[in-house]
Motif scaffolding. Sequence first.
Motif, PDB file in Angstrom:
ATOM      1  N   HIS A  81       0.833  -1.209   0.000  1.00  0.00           N
ATOM      2  CA  HIS A  81       0.000   0.000   0.000  1.00  0.00           C
ATOM      3  C   HIS A  81       0.867   1.259   0.000  1.00  0.00           C
ATOM      4  N   GLU A  82       1.873   1.295   0.855  1.00  0.00           N
ATOM      5  CA  GLU A  82       2.689   2.503   1.005  1.00  0.00           C
ATOM      6  C   GLU A  82       3.552   2.782  -0.218  1.00  0.00           C
ATOM      7  N   LEU A  95       3.530   6.067  -2.645  1.00  0.00           N
ATOM      8  CA  LEU A  95       4.723   6.879  -2.924  1.00  0.00           C
ATOM      9  C   LEU A  95       4.917   7.067  -4.427  1.00  0.00           C
ATOM     10  N   VAL A  96       4.661   6.017  -5.190  1.00  0.00           N
ATOM     11  CA  VAL A  96       4.786   6.123  -6.658  1.00  0.00           C
ATOM     12  C   VAL A  96       3.848   7.203  -7.179  1.00  0.00           C
ATOM     13  N   ASN A  97       2.610   7.182  -6.730  1.00  0.00           N
ATOM     14  CA  ASN A  97       1.632   8.181  -7.180  1.00  0.00           C
ATOM     15  C   ASN A  97       2.000   9.586  -6.723  1.00  0.00           C
ATOM     16  N   LEU A 135       9.083   3.021  -8.823  1.00  0.00           N
ATOM     17  CA  LEU A 135       9.720   4.022  -7.965  1.00  0.00           C
ATOM     18  C   LEU A 135      11.175   4.253  -8.383  1.00  0.00           C
ATOM     19  N   LEU A 136      11.870   3.192  -8.717  1.00  0.00           N
ATOM     20  CA  LEU A 136      13.250   3.324  -9.188  1.00  0.00           C
ATOM     21  C   LEU A 136      13.304   4.084 -10.515  1.00  0.00           C
ATOM     22  N   ASP A 137      12.336   3.836 -11.378  1.00  0.00           N
ATOM     23  CA  ASP A 137      12.274   4.565 -12.657  1.00  0.00           C
ATOM     24  C   ASP A 137      12.066   6.058 -12.424  1.00  0.00           C
TER      25      ASP A 137
END
Length: 456
Positions: free
Chosen positions: A347-348, A352-354, A423-425
Amino acid sequence: VGQGGLTRLHFAKTLSDPSRRQAVVDVTNKDFGKVLKKFADSFPDEPKDIEKTVGFDAFKASDVAIRKVLAPIYEAVLAVTDFRIDLGALMPLLSKHVNVLDIHQNAAVIDSVMDLIVMYFQMNALVSALIERDLKLFVSLFAFTSKLVDHSPRLDYERVHKLIIEVENHIGLKVAPTFFQPIAPLLESTLVHLRTELASAKQVTQMRQQGFLNPTHSRDLMTFPAPSQIYNSSMIMHKMEIWLLMGYIACPSALIPKSSPKDSRDSREVKEAHAALYSLRDVLSSAFLIELFREDVLDPHEIFDYVFDKHEKKVLGKKKKFLEEAAIASVSTALLKRQERRTYLCHEISNLVNLFRNSPGLLGPKGELMLCCLAMTCQEILWYFRHYRRTPPTTYKSIAKKFRPELIVDPQVTSMIHSAIQLLDLVTANQVIITNFHAEMLAGLDCRVLSSHILE
């Protein structure tokens, strides 16, 4: 040296696989199988009258080929002996020049020292695995064929076969406390520090309540960087658990009161020993397998069952209930906790990605938070695949009854992996923003802004 040695051992383990083994070192070889059997039976000595054995001429004709096939395996084990010699020489220096190992004061030092201790046991375990794949035969053959080819004996053969004899019995656990004796006081204080740090690592309920991985939990502080100390323990929690386990194997005296518990003056030491036992139980409860090297795993419950039997059995032997409780928890309640942790992280990290996709400027100030989330996610993914479709060891009879394999199968792991990649991208795509933020912070921008506010 340590990582290189581990890689070579892992490669040697692959070469020794019966399905990949070369015909020249196959004990079923029709031409000189009896010769190979004699070498296996007479380890570590050279077989007597080997020249009179049927098939020796064929064996001698293949000596160059045998030596070439076995060289990587022999040299990998030889590298372990070199590592142990160097590590043994380092022990007195550490005892003399290092007074305390603290993550907050000298993180690089504690990381290096504890990793060396972990490597010691990793190498022992990998050599032990090679022994099960005819390592004794391989080193004997290599030493003998080297003598035939080079016309001189291998001077390093003695320390190679001594290592094999030592680790054959429970990966050398019996001699480990003696090896690490020079740094025993340093290790004991370090283990106290590590268990305190592990205890401070937040649980899922706390993280949810405090918005640990949620930058929007406190909107007033969204653009402010959080102190790195907040995330340190959670980022390396898995590493600290391995350090703690290997530390107690290297220094089991940390689990025992220094004096008789009957004396009230020793009550603090007794409490410390009990705290150590409880911390060991908590760490053992978190998994029924731990990472050895790459895809190889180790059963920590079997190891500590042996340690408690062989080291101060009169004291630790009576505490084996801690081990059984931990083993049962590792296949039942621990699986539930891990499932809850994966749900939380899934979920977290998705949030964070969004958030960072819509507000990439936050990647700078919230970099520590992002790294912590990625590290925790990585730990959980690795834990998942380490246990996926694995049967827990039967160290204790009650384990099989409590095991709940359905709790290990979790479809949300694929979502975690996908979100971690996203997230890495985002980090790669916005590296200029992140670099500029940290460059400005290093240049003292925060101090100048604070000064202007004070002057106002």
